[in-house]
Motif scaffolding. Structure first.
Motif, short mmCIF file in Angstrom:
data_model
loop_
_atom_site.label_atom_id
_atom_site.label_comp_id
_atom_site.label_asym_id
_atom_site.label_seq_id
_atom_site.Cartn_x
_atom_site.Cartn_y
_atom_site.Cartn_z
N LEU A 39 -2.74 -20.20 6.14
CA LEU A 39 -2.27 -18.83 6.40
C LEU A 39 -3.22 -18.09 7.32
O LEU A 39 -2.79 -17.36 8.22
CB LEU A 39 -2.12 -18.07 5.08
N ARG A 40 -4.52 -18.28 7.11
CA ARG A 40 -5.50 -17.59 7.96
C ARG A 40 -5.50 -18.15 9.38
O ARG A 40 -5.57 -17.39 10.35
CB ARG A 40 -6.89 -17.69 7.36
N GLU A 41 -5.41 -19.46 9.52
CA GLU A 41 -5.42 -20.07 10.85
C GLU A 41 -4.13 -19.81 11.61
O GLU A 41 -4.12 -19.84 12.84
CB GLU A 41 -5.67 -21.57 10.75
N GLY A 42 -3.05 -19.54 10.90
CA GLY A 42 -1.77 -19.28 11.55
C GLY A 42 -1.64 -17.88 12.10
O GLY A 42 -0.72 -17.59 12.86
N HIS A 43 -2.56 -16.99 11.72
CA HIS A 43 -2.55 -15.59 12.16
C HIS A 43 -1.20 -14.93 11.91
O HIS A 43 -0.63 -14.29 12.78
CB HIS A 43 -2.91 -15.50 13.66
N TYR A 44 -0.68 -15.10 10.69
CA TYR A 44 0.60 -14.50 10.33
C TYR A 44 0.45 -13.01 10.06
O TYR A 44 1.41 -12.26 10.18
CB TYR A 44 1.20 -15.19 9.11
N GLN A 46 -2.80 -9.61 9.90
CA GLN A 46 -4.20 -9.27 10.11
C GLN A 46 -4.99 -9.38 8.81
O GLN A 46 -6.14 -9.78 8.82
CB GLN A 46 -4.31 -7.85 10.65
N ARG A 47 -4.37 -9.00 7.70
CA ARG A 47 -5.05 -9.03 6.41
C ARG A 47 -4.25 -9.90 5.45
O ARG A 47 -3.03 -10.00 5.56
CB ARG A 47 -5.20 -7.62 5.85
N LEU A 48 -4.96 -10.51 4.51
CA LEU A 48 -4.32 -11.43 3.57
C LEU A 48 -4.80 -11.10 2.17
O LEU A 48 -6.00 -11.09 1.90
CB LEU A 48 -4.68 -12.87 3.94
N SER A 49 -3.86 -10.85 1.29
CA SER A 49 -4.19 -10.56 -0.11
C SER A 49 -4.73 -11.81 -0.79
O SER A 49 -4.42 -12.93 -0.40
CB SER A 49 -2.92 -10.08 -0.81
N SER A 50 -5.54 -11.63 -1.82
CA SER A 50 -6.10 -12.78 -2.53
C SER A 50 -5.04 -13.51 -3.35
O SER A 50 -5.20 -14.69 -3.66
CB SER A 50 -7.25 -12.34 -3.43
N SER A 51 -3.96 -12.82 -3.70
CA SER A 51 -2.92 -13.45 -4.51
C SER A 51 -1.83 -14.11 -3.66
O SER A 51 -1.02 -14.88 -4.19
CB SER A 51 -2.27 -12.42 -5.43
#
Length: 115
Positions: A39-44, A46-51
């Motif tokens: 998910l992080r490498e795909g740049h879907y 700017q921010r990503l929740s921990s859940s």
């Protein structure tokens, strides 16, 4: 005897807690860390929740188990012992919800129907 008493005995070993992975804490089979990395490498976003990766791993695990269960049922109906890509394709297309979800998906080694 004095050696054990000086270290505090076995009670000090029990007080330490082993760190558990997020996959183990969520009781999942699909790796939460791997999905988070994708998910992080795909740049879907700017921010990503921990859940978010935990939830996505649970969804992927559920869909995989459902498809394999339906493909196993198809294998039993046709008298086969192994699940083949053709049986997975039949299982997906015979289920109304999965057929709509995977409508445009091509399953490997299965030729699309000639229409």
């Amino acid at each position: 005897m004095s050696e054990r008493a000086s270290r505090g005995g076995s009670s000090s070993r029990r007080s330490r807690t082993r760190s558990r992975s997020r996959t183990a804490r969520a009781e999942l089979l699909f790796s939460v860390s791997h999905i988070e990395r994708l998910l992080r490498e795909g740049h879907y976003a700017q921010r990503l929740s921990s859940s978010a990766p935990v939830y996505l791993a649970a969804i992927i695990q559920y869909l995989t188990s459902k498809i394999l269960e339906l493909a196993g049922d198809e294998a039993q109906k046709t008298g086969r012992r192994c699940i083949t890509p053709e049986l997975v394709d039949m299982a997906v297309h015979n289920n109304a919800l999965l057929s709509g979800f995977f409508g445009t998906t091509t399953i490997s080694q299965v030729a699309p129907p000639w229409e």
